[in-house]
Design a protein around this motif. Structure first.
Motif, PDB file in Angstrom:
ATOM      1  N   CYS A 185      19.274 -14.143 -40.149  1.00  0.00           N
ATOM      2  CA  CYS A 185      19.912 -14.406 -41.420  1.00  0.00           C
ATOM      3  C   CYS A 185      19.133 -13.670 -42.518  1.00  0.00           C
ATOM      4  O   CYS A 185      17.915 -13.813 -42.630  1.00  0.00           O
ATOM      5  CB  CYS A 185      19.913 -15.904 -41.652  1.00  0.00           C
ATOM      6  N   ASN A 186      19.788 -12.867 -43.318  1.00  0.00           N
ATOM      7  CA  ASN A 186      19.052 -12.091 -44.316  1.00  0.00           C
ATOM      8  C   ASN A 186      18.829 -12.843 -45.629  1.00  0.00           C
ATOM      9  O   ASN A 186      18.251 -12.297 -46.547  1.00  0.00           O
ATOM     10  CB  ASN A 186      19.708 -10.732 -44.547  1.00  0.00           C
ATOM     11  N   ASN A 187      19.260 -14.097 -45.716  1.00  0.00           N
ATOM     12  CA  ASN A 187      19.010 -14.877 -46.916  1.00  0.00           C
ATOM     13  C   ASN A 187      17.792 -15.790 -46.741  1.00  0.00           C
ATOM     14  O   ASN A 187      17.362 -16.439 -47.675  1.00  0.00           O
ATOM     15  CB  ASN A 187      20.236 -15.715 -47.278  1.00  0.00           C
ATOM     16  N   THR A 188      17.258 -15.836 -45.533  1.00  0.00           N
ATOM     17  CA  THR A 188      16.103 -16.668 -45.234  1.00  0.00           C
ATOM     18  C   THR A 188      15.120 -15.866 -44.394  1.00  0.00           C
ATOM     19  O   THR A 188      15.510 -15.220 -43.434  1.00  0.00           O
ATOM     20  CB  THR A 188      16.533 -17.927 -44.440  1.00  0.00           C
ATOM     21  N   ASP A 189      13.863 -15.924 -44.779  1.00  0.00           N
ATOM     22  CA  ASP A 189      12.798 -15.295 -44.004  1.00  0.00           C
ATOM     23  C   ASP A 189      12.010 -16.419 -43.352  1.00  0.00           C
ATOM     24  O   ASP A 189      11.107 -16.997 -43.961  1.00  0.00           O
ATOM     25  CB  ASP A 189      11.914 -14.439 -44.919  1.00  0.00           C
ATOM     26  N   ILE A 190      12.381 -16.752 -42.111  1.00  0.00           N
ATOM     27  CA  ILE A 190      11.836 -17.926 -41.435  1.00  0.00           C
ATOM     28  C   ILE A 190      10.318 -17.845 -41.284  1.00  0.00           C
ATOM     29  O   ILE A 190       9.614 -18.827 -41.558  1.00  0.00           O
ATOM     30  CB  ILE A 190      12.496 -18.115 -40.048  1.00  0.00           C
ATOM     31  N   ILE A 191       9.796 -16.700 -40.876  1.00  0.00           N
ATOM     32  CA  ILE A 191       8.343 -16.576 -40.677  1.00  0.00           C
ATOM     33  C   ILE A 191       7.610 -16.777 -41.999  1.00  0.00           C
ATOM     34  O   ILE A 191       6.617 -17.509 -42.065  1.00  0.00           O
ATOM     35  CB  ILE A 191       7.975 -15.208 -40.049  1.00  0.00           C
ATOM     36  N   SER A 192       8.087 -16.150 -43.069  1.00  0.00           N
ATOM     37  CA  SER A 192       7.450 -16.326 -44.379  1.00  0.00           C
ATOM     38  C   SER A 192       7.568 -17.766 -44.861  1.00  0.00           C
ATOM     39  O   SER A 192       6.648 -18.297 -45.481  1.00  0.00           O
ATOM     40  CB  SER A 192       8.073 -15.387 -45.414  1.00  0.00           C
ATOM     41  N   PHE A 193       8.694 -18.393 -44.564  1.00  0.00           N
ATOM     42  CA  PHE A 193       8.890 -19.797 -44.954  1.00  0.00           C
ATOM     43  C   PHE A 193       7.899 -20.699 -44.225  1.00  0.00           C
ATOM     44  O   PHE A 193       7.228 -21.530 -44.833  1.00  0.00           O
ATOM     45  CB  PHE A 193      10.328 -20.232 -44.661  1.00  0.00           C
ATOM     46  N   GLU A 194       7.804 -20.534 -42.925  1.00  0.00           N
ATOM     47  CA  GLU A 194       6.944 -21.405 -42.123  1.00  0.00           C
ATOM     48  C   GLU A 194       5.459 -21.151 -42.346  1.00  0.00           C
ATOM     49  O   GLU A 194       4.642 -22.017 -42.044  1.00  0.00           O
ATOM     50  CB  GLU A 194       7.282 -21.264 -40.637  1.00  0.00           C
ATOM     51  N   ALA A 216      10.781 -18.983 -52.285  1.00  0.00           N
ATOM     52  CA  ALA A 216      11.345 -17.631 -52.311  1.00  0.00           C
ATOM     53  C   ALA A 216      11.829 -17.200 -50.926  1.00  0.00           C
ATOM     54  O   ALA A 216      12.779 -16.423 -50.816  1.00  0.00           O
ATOM     55  CB  ALA A 216      10.307 -16.647 -52.842  1.00  0.00           C
ATOM     56  N   ALA A 217      11.203 -17.694 -49.869  1.00  0.00           N
ATOM     57  CA  ALA A 217      11.578 -17.302 -48.509  1.00  0.00           C
ATOM     58  C   ALA A 217      12.746 -18.115 -47.961  1.00  0.00           C
ATOM     59  O   ALA A 217      13.458 -17.650 -47.070  1.00  0.00           O
ATOM     60  CB  ALA A 217      10.378 -17.449 -47.573  1.00  0.00           C
ATOM     61  N   TRP A 218      12.965 -19.306 -48.480  1.00  0.00           N
ATOM     62  CA  TRP A 218      13.978 -20.190 -47.910  1.00  0.00           C
ATOM     63  C   TRP A 218      15.395 -19.740 -48.235  1.00  0.00           C
ATOM     64  O   TRP A 218      16.223 -19.569 -47.367  1.00  0.00           O
ATOM     65  CB  TRP A 218      13.773 -21.624 -48.391  1.00  0.00           C
ATOM     66  N   ASN A 219      15.716 -19.580 -49.465  1.00  0.00           N
ATOM     67  CA  ASN A 219      17.063 -19.211 -49.889  1.00  0.00           C
ATOM     68  C   ASN A 219      16.881 -18.099 -50.920  1.00  0.00           C
ATOM     69  O   ASN A 219      16.922 -18.352 -52.116  1.00  0.00           O
ATOM     70  CB  ASN A 219      17.772 -20.436 -50.475  1.00  0.00           C
ATOM     71  N   LYS A 220      16.674 -16.890 -50.433  1.00  0.00           N
ATOM     72  CA  LYS A 220      16.218 -15.783 -51.275  1.00  0.00           C
ATOM     73  C   LYS A 220      17.157 -15.483 -52.437  1.00  0.00           C
ATOM     74  O   LYS A 220      16.701 -15.266 -53.554  1.00  0.00           O
ATOM     75  CB  LYS A 220      15.996 -14.529 -50.422  1.00  0.00           C
ATOM     76  N   LYS A 221      18.436 -15.500 -52.198  1.00  0.00           N
ATOM     77  CA  LYS A 221      19.378 -15.155 -53.272  1.00  0.00           C
ATOM     78  C   LYS A 221      19.414 -16.226 -54.359  1.00  0.00           C
ATOM     79  O   LYS A 221      19.421 -15.918 -55.548  1.00  0.00           O
ATOM     80  CB  LYS A 221      20.758 -14.897 -52.686  1.00  0.00           C
TER      81      LYS A 221
END
Length: 153
Positions: free
Chosen positions: A1-10, A20-25
């Protein structure tokens, strides 16, 4: 999913990077149209995010608790972080990742439970430790930790 960066979030070392990583838009929109236009008001930004989600009290309890966490993070970044390595995977960086995860997991329970009574009962059953730890951290770092002097270039 390009709206969430899971690794950066975790592996976020702070709530700002986590958000910023969870729901980027949406995070970008909130930053541009709320945060910047209110002179950097975390309460306005997270209040708008709560409104965006709906009218359950748990949303407001969660989103109005997060600015307090971010105040602590900003204070720590100013007074504590300069004393340690800036590397995300240093021992200090790992402590930041774990403490961010720990405190957000505590705070987000209100978001998940939705109801005011359930949220307060849950936090009460945890002795409000997340809020109390933030308050203790803020007071101790504010009054007991000197701001490091800037290095001369």
């Amino acid at each position: 999913c390009n709206n969430t960066d899971i690794i950066s979030f975790e592996t976020a070392p702070n709530v700002k990077e986590l958000s910023a990583a969870w729901n980027k838009k949406t995070a970008n929109w909130l930053s541009r149209y709320i945060y910047m236009r209110t002179g950097g008001s975390l309460a306005a930004t997270y209040g708008m995010s709560a409104f965006w989600h709906g009218f359950y009290p748990g949303y407001y309890l969660f989103f109005m608790s997060i600015p307090f966490v971010q105040m602590c993070e900003r204070l720590g970044k100013k007074k504590i972080s300069p004393r340690f390595s800036a590397n995300k995977w240093s021992p200090y960086g790992i402590v930041c990742i774990l403490s961010t995860s720990f405190i957000v997991e505590y705070m987000v329970q209100a978001f998940q439970l939705l109801a005011y009574g359930w949220s307060m009962t849950n936090w009460k059953n945890h002795y409000f430790f997340g809020h109390i730890l933030c308050a203790i951290f803020y007071l101790v770092v504010t009054y007991c930790v000197p701001t490091p002097k800037k290095k001369e270039a």
